[in-house]
Design a protein around this motif. Structure first.
Motif, PDB file in Angstrom:
ATOM      1  N   LEU A  69       0.832  -1.203   0.000  1.00 23.19           N
ATOM      2  CA  LEU A  69       0.000   0.000   0.000  1.00 23.19           C
ATOM      3  C   LEU A  69       0.867   1.255   0.000  1.00 23.19           C
ATOM      4  O   LEU A  69       0.527   2.270  -0.625  1.00 23.19           O
ATOM      5  CB  LEU A  69      -0.920  -0.013   1.222  1.00 23.19           C
ATOM      6  CG  LEU A  69      -1.920   1.133   1.366  1.00 23.19           C
ATOM      7  CD1 LEU A  69      -2.857   1.205   0.166  1.00 23.19           C
ATOM      8  CD2 LEU A  69      -2.715   0.975   2.663  1.00 23.19           C
ATOM      9  N   THR A  70       1.996   1.196   0.669  1.00 22.13           N
ATOM     10  CA  THR A  70       2.916   2.340   0.698  1.00 22.13           C
ATOM     11  C   THR A  70       3.444   2.646  -0.701  1.00 22.13           C
ATOM     12  O   THR A  70       3.467   3.813  -1.115  1.00 22.13           O
ATOM     13  CB  THR A  70       4.090   2.045   1.644  1.00 22.13           C
ATOM     14  OG1 THR A  70       3.586   1.710   2.942  1.00 22.13           O
ATOM     15  CG2 THR A  70       5.014   3.255   1.750  1.00 22.13           C
ATOM     16  N   ALA A  71       3.856   1.621  -1.433  1.00 23.91           N
ATOM     17  CA  ALA A  71       4.352   1.833  -2.791  1.00 23.91           C
ATOM     18  C   ALA A  71       3.259   2.367  -3.710  1.00 23.91           C
ATOM     19  O   ALA A  71       3.512   3.216  -4.568  1.00 23.91           O
ATOM     20  CB  ALA A  71       4.921   0.523  -3.347  1.00 23.91           C
ATOM     21  N   LEU A 103      -8.139   6.306  -2.610  1.00 18.90           N
ATOM     22  CA  LEU A 103      -7.432   5.108  -2.161  1.00 18.90           C
ATOM     23  C   LEU A 103      -7.970   4.732  -0.790  1.00 18.90           C
ATOM     24  O   LEU A 103      -7.978   5.546   0.137  1.00 18.90           O
ATOM     25  CB  LEU A 103      -5.928   5.364  -2.083  1.00 18.90           C
ATOM     26  CG  LEU A 103      -5.071   4.175  -1.649  1.00 18.90           C
ATOM     27  CD1 LEU A 103      -5.163   3.037  -2.668  1.00 18.90           C
ATOM     28  CD2 LEU A 103      -3.611   4.602  -1.469  1.00 18.90           C
ATOM     29  N   SER A 104      -8.441   3.487  -0.686  1.00 19.73           N
ATOM     30  CA  SER A 104      -9.037   3.028   0.560  1.00 19.73           C
ATOM     31  C   SER A 104      -8.686   1.556   0.769  1.00 19.73           C
ATOM     32  O   SER A 104      -8.072   0.913  -0.093  1.00 19.73           O
ATOM     33  CB  SER A 104     -10.559   3.218   0.508  1.00 19.73           C
ATOM     34  OG  SER A 104     -11.165   2.872   1.734  1.00 19.73           O
ATOM     35  N   VAL A 152      -6.220   4.428   5.740  1.00 19.54           N
ATOM     36  CA  VAL A 152      -4.983   4.565   4.971  1.00 19.54           C
ATOM     37  C   VAL A 152      -4.086   5.611   5.617  1.00 19.54           C
ATOM     38  O   VAL A 152      -2.866   5.440   5.719  1.00 19.54           O
ATOM     39  CB  VAL A 152      -5.275   4.922   3.506  1.00 19.54           C
ATOM     40  CG1 VAL A 152      -3.976   5.238   2.751  1.00 19.54           C
ATOM     41  CG2 VAL A 152      -6.022   3.786   2.820  1.00 19.54           C
ATOM     42  N   HIS A 153      -4.693   6.697   6.079  1.00 20.02           N
ATOM     43  CA  HIS A 153      -3.898   7.729   6.748  1.00 20.02           C
ATOM     44  C   HIS A 153      -3.303   7.199   8.046  1.00 20.02           C
ATOM     45  O   HIS A 153      -2.111   7.406   8.324  1.00 20.02           O
ATOM     46  CB  HIS A 153      -4.757   8.961   7.039  1.00 20.02           C
ATOM     47  CG  HIS A 153      -3.984  10.098   7.637  1.00 20.02           C
ATOM     48  ND1 HIS A 153      -3.774  10.225   8.996  1.00 20.02           N
ATOM     49  CD2 HIS A 153      -3.348  11.150   7.053  1.00 20.02           C
ATOM     50  CE1 HIS A 153      -3.060  11.301   9.226  1.00 20.02           C
ATOM     51  NE2 HIS A 153      -2.772  11.886   8.077  1.00 20.02           N
ATOM     52  N   GLN A 154      -4.123   6.510   8.831  1.00 18.00           N
ATOM     53  CA  GLN A 154      -3.643   6.005  10.117  1.00 18.00           C
ATOM     54  C   GLN A 154      -2.562   4.949   9.940  1.00 18.00           C
ATOM     55  O   GLN A 154      -1.597   4.890  10.711  1.00 18.00           O
ATOM     56  CB  GLN A 154      -4.822   5.424  10.910  1.00 18.00           C
ATOM     57  CG  GLN A 154      -5.859   6.451  11.328  1.00 18.00           C
ATOM     58  CD  GLN A 154      -5.286   7.547  12.195  1.00 18.00           C
ATOM     59  OE1 GLN A 154      -4.483   7.289  13.091  1.00 18.00           O
ATOM     60  NE2 GLN A 154      -5.667   8.781  11.927  1.00 18.00           N
ATOM     61  N   GLY A 155      -2.706   4.099   8.920  1.00 11.96           N
ATOM     62  CA  GLY A 155      -1.765   3.006   8.748  1.00 11.96           C
ATOM     63  C   GLY A 155      -0.500   3.363   8.004  1.00 11.96           C
ATOM     64  O   GLY A 155       0.549   2.744   8.215  1.00 11.96           O
ATOM     65  N   ILE A 156      -0.577   4.385   7.126  1.00 12.88           N
ATOM     66  CA  ILE A 156       0.570   4.697   6.256  1.00 12.88           C
ATOM     67  C   ILE A 156       1.027   6.147   6.390  1.00 12.88           C
ATOM     68  O   ILE A 156       2.169   6.422   6.761  1.00 12.88           O
ATOM     69  CB  ILE A 156       0.212   4.410   4.779  1.00 12.88           C
ATOM     70  CG1 ILE A 156      -0.208   2.947   4.589  1.00 12.88           C
ATOM     71  CG2 ILE A 156       1.393   4.752   3.872  1.00 12.88           C
ATOM     72  CD1 ILE A 156       0.856   1.935   4.898  1.00 12.88           C
ATOM     73  N   VAL A 157       0.145   7.093   6.092  1.00  7.39           N
ATOM     74  CA  VAL A 157       0.565   8.485   5.896  1.00  7.39           C
ATOM     75  C   VAL A 157       1.156   9.094   7.161  1.00  7.39           C
ATOM     76  O   VAL A 157       2.208   9.744   7.115  1.00  7.39           O
ATOM     77  CB  VAL A 157      -0.620   9.328   5.388  1.00  7.39           C
ATOM     78  CG1 VAL A 157      -0.242  10.817   5.328  1.00  7.39           C
ATOM     79  CG2 VAL A 157      -1.068   8.837   4.021  1.00  7.39           C
TER      80      VAL A 157
END
Length: 267
Positions: A69-71, A103-104, A152-157
């Motif tokens: 997901l990061t990529a 993106l979700s 997505v924000h909580q897990g990556i950003v």
């Protein structure tokens, strides 16, 4: 129907697609497919890890949860805008393509007719259709607006991975028939510039009211200047009457009546 499985959900939608004729729409669809493929390829996501659904002016991608997901997010921030710039640089005005993207992540099942089912997918589609995301793209000079879900924000950003600047994402609350949807918009909020502070979460129904005129400053101290246009102004209950032209540097010109005391041309 299959059991729901965890997926990455990626959605693209073409701005003002229905305003184009059939030839232009066919061209835009080819460009949309090309941008989606190149963005996913740049993220290292193989075709075997993807399912695609065509919605005419949009495409929906279901991506295996084990794909990075990061990529993918990093590719959405770099490769997708680069592809848009390259296409639009050589395209006529009628063939310009501008995209909204979401993106979700969430659980999605596939029914017996090959349809996709899941409340997380519905959530992503509502983000894509939100007025605020449409307004964000409309106000931008570039051709791309991206919204990500809160997970997505909580897990990556928020963790500050290289190539994913957390400070460029702003919280938003998007109105829907099921209540507000919390998400994060990349880039400036509608009605602001890139340098403006984000402030509290913006709402899709928010409207910027017209600015009220600032109250006139109250003059005070020696040397204050007053200019009058008709009528007799009053200060603290005392009347200033007569033909006044101004008070400047402590000098009063004309007749002044304050509390019954008359001074003619007083200095």
């Amino acid at each position: 129907m299959t059991n729901p499985v965890s997926r990455t959900i990626l959605l693209f939608d073409i701005e003002r697609y229905s305003d184009r004729d059939d030839v232009e729409q066919a061209y835009l669809r080819r460009m949309l497919y090309d941008i989606a493929d190149r963005t996913l390829d740049a993220a290292g996501i193989e075709e075997t890890k993807r399912l695609r659904a065509d919605r005419g002016d949009s495409v929906m991608e279901l991506i295996d949860a084990d794909a990075s997901l990061t990529a993918l997010l990093r590719s959405l921030l770099t490769e997708a805008p680069a592809q848009l710039r390259a296409i639009n640089r050589m395209a006529a005005k009628s063939a310009q393509i501008r995209l909204r993207a979401v993106l979700s992540i969430g659980f999605v099942a596939i029914d017996g007719q090959g349809g996709w089912v899941g409340s997380d997918l519905n959530h992503a589609c509502r983000l894509l259709d939100a007025k605020l995301l449409r307004a964000a793209l409309r106000e931008r000079a570039d051709d791309f607006a991206l919204c990500i879900s809160d997970p997505v924000h909580q897990g990556i950003v928020r963790h500050g991975h290289p190539g994913i600047p957390a400070e460029e994402f702003h919280p938003v609350a998007l109105d829907s028939k099921n209540g507000p949807l919390n998400a994060w918009l990349h880039g400036p909020l509608p009605g602001t510039t890139a340098g403006d502070p984000a402030g509290p979460p913006a709402r899709a129904s928010d409207a910027t009211p017209p600015s009220a005129p600032a109250p006139a400053p109250t003059p005070s101290g020696p040397g204050a200047a007053f200019h009058f246009s008709g009528g007799a102004p009053s200060f603290g209950g005392s009347l200033v009457a007569g033909d006044q032209h101004g008070v400047s540097g402590g000098t009063v010109h004309g007749d002044v009546h304050l509390g019954g005391t008359e001074k003619d041309g007083a200095r």
